[in-house]
Design a protein around this motif. Structure first.
Motif, short mmCIF file in Angstrom:
data_model
loop_
_atom_site.label_atom_id
_atom_site.label_comp_id
_atom_site.label_asym_id
_atom_site.label_seq_id
_atom_site.Cartn_x
_atom_site.Cartn_y
_atom_site.Cartn_z
N PRO A 135 0.81 -1.23 0.00
CA PRO A 135 0.00 0.00 0.00
C PRO A 135 0.84 1.27 0.00
N GLY A 136 0.56 2.12 -0.99
CA GLY A 136 1.22 3.40 -1.10
C GLY A 136 2.51 3.40 -1.89
N TYR A 137 2.99 2.20 -2.28
CA TYR A 137 4.26 2.13 -3.00
C TYR A 137 4.09 2.62 -4.44
N CYS A 138 5.06 3.43 -4.89
CA CYS A 138 5.00 4.01 -6.23
C CYS A 138 6.04 3.37 -7.14
N TYR A 139 5.61 2.91 -8.30
CA TYR A 139 6.54 2.51 -9.35
C TYR A 139 6.89 3.76 -10.14
N LEU A 140 8.18 4.06 -10.18
CA LEU A 140 8.64 5.31 -10.78
C LEU A 140 9.36 5.07 -12.10
N GLY A 141 9.25 6.02 -12.99
CA GLY A 141 10.05 6.03 -14.19
C GLY A 141 11.08 7.14 -14.09
N GLY A 142 11.97 7.20 -15.07
CA GLY A 142 12.85 8.35 -15.19
C GLY A 142 14.22 8.24 -14.60
N MET A 143 14.63 7.05 -14.08
CA MET A 143 15.97 6.98 -13.50
C MET A 143 17.03 6.96 -14.58
N MET A 190 8.43 10.12 5.20
CA MET A 190 7.18 10.53 4.57
C MET A 190 6.14 9.44 4.82
N SER A 191 4.90 9.84 5.07
CA SER A 191 3.81 8.88 5.23
C SER A 191 3.14 8.69 3.86
N PHE A 192 3.42 7.54 3.25
CA PHE A 192 2.90 7.29 1.91
C PHE A 192 1.50 6.68 1.91
N PHE A 193 1.08 6.14 3.06
CA PHE A 193 -0.24 5.49 3.09
C PHE A 193 -0.86 5.70 4.46
N ASP A 194 -2.13 6.10 4.46
CA ASP A 194 -2.90 6.28 5.69
C ASP A 194 -4.32 5.85 5.39
N ALA A 195 -4.76 4.77 6.04
CA ALA A 195 -6.09 4.22 5.76
C ALA A 195 -7.21 5.22 6.07
N LEU A 196 -6.94 6.21 6.91
CA LEU A 196 -7.96 7.19 7.27
C LEU A 196 -7.96 8.39 6.34
N PRO A 199 -7.60 10.24 -0.79
CA PRO A 199 -7.39 8.78 -0.87
C PRO A 199 -6.30 8.33 0.10
N PRO A 200 -6.29 7.04 0.46
CA PRO A 200 -5.30 6.56 1.44
C PRO A 200 -3.86 6.71 0.98
N ALA A 201 -3.60 6.54 -0.31
CA ALA A 201 -2.24 6.66 -0.84
C ALA A 201 -1.90 8.13 -1.07
N LEU A 202 -0.72 8.53 -0.62
CA LEU A 202 -0.30 9.92 -0.76
C LEU A 202 -0.18 10.33 -2.22
#
Length: 218
Positions: A135-143, A190-196, A199-202
């Motif tokens: 939850p909240g994990y981002c797959y990134l491009g551009g490296m 950083m808080s990337f995910f908060d169920a409350l 949306p929950p994902a940052l």
């Protein structure tokens, strides 16, 4: 002749649409566009973008899967890239030290110095291609390809949330504690995910991450 998409069933309730070609931002923008189109179809419950793919789950099992597959292929040929213009979130990173235990491995593989790695890694703006893994994990491009480092042969059982890592041609930030086969070069808070949260994902696809150098520990 251009390559064709690949479609495979996932059990009886979903299928996976895999786009042809390289995983890059133009292709990913077409994936986003396809997701929006497919979610309007009455027989579809959800369309979830992945890296160069789209997970399509059925509201009810269609009588003819071949008709759905043909419609997906036609839609893929017709969609225009969706240029989502999201937020740019800046993440201050402490590179190296206890929070970057695999920096030496990246140095050894790339033959770049620590300062070069930090400068190259913190230079781009990284678009969020998709969410997944946890939850909240981002797959990134551009490296920058100069930083590409193979995943670890033996995964680490636990890395903390906020670990900034490199795995193959990608970089990412762990959204929570857990195992990883990537090479951790730094850490951020950083808080990337908060169920409350809603949306929950940052971050969402179309947003971007900018890594900022807070400190380098050698």
């Amino acid at each position: 002749m251009s390559a064709s998409p690949r479609i495979s069933l996932l059990g009886t309730g979903a299928l996976l649409f895999e786009a042809p070609g390289e995983t890059d931002l133009p292709t990913q923008r077409r994936i986003w566009s396809l997701a929006r189109e497919v979610e309007t179809w009455p027989e579809i419950r959800e369309a979830v973008p992945g890296m160069n793919n789209l997970l399509v789950s059925f509201a009810s099992r269609p009588r003819r899967l071949d008709a759905i597959e043909a419609r997906l292929i036609d839609a893929w040929a017709a969609v225009d890239p969706l240029p989502l213009a999201g937020r740019i979130v800046e993440l201050p990173v402490i590179y190296g030290g206890d929070g970057g235990p695999h920096m030496a491995d990246v140095v050894a593989h790339t033959r770049l110095g620590v300062d070069e790695i930090v400068a190259i890694h913190s230079e781009p703006i990284y678009p969020v291609y998709a969410l997944g893994s946890h939850p909240g994990y981002c797959y990134l491009g551009g490296m920058d390809p100069r930083l590409a480092t193979p995943r670890r042969k033996v995964p680490v059982l636990t890395i903390p949330g906020g670990a900034v890592s490199i795995g193959g041609a990608q970089t990412g930030v762990s959204a929570s504690d857990g195992p990883s086969g990537w090479n951790t070069i730094g850490t951020t808070s950083m808080s990337f995910f908060d169920a409350l949260r809603d949306p929950p994902a940052l971050l969402q696809p179309g947003d971007s991450i900018a890594f900022r150098v807070a400190r380098v520990i050698r």
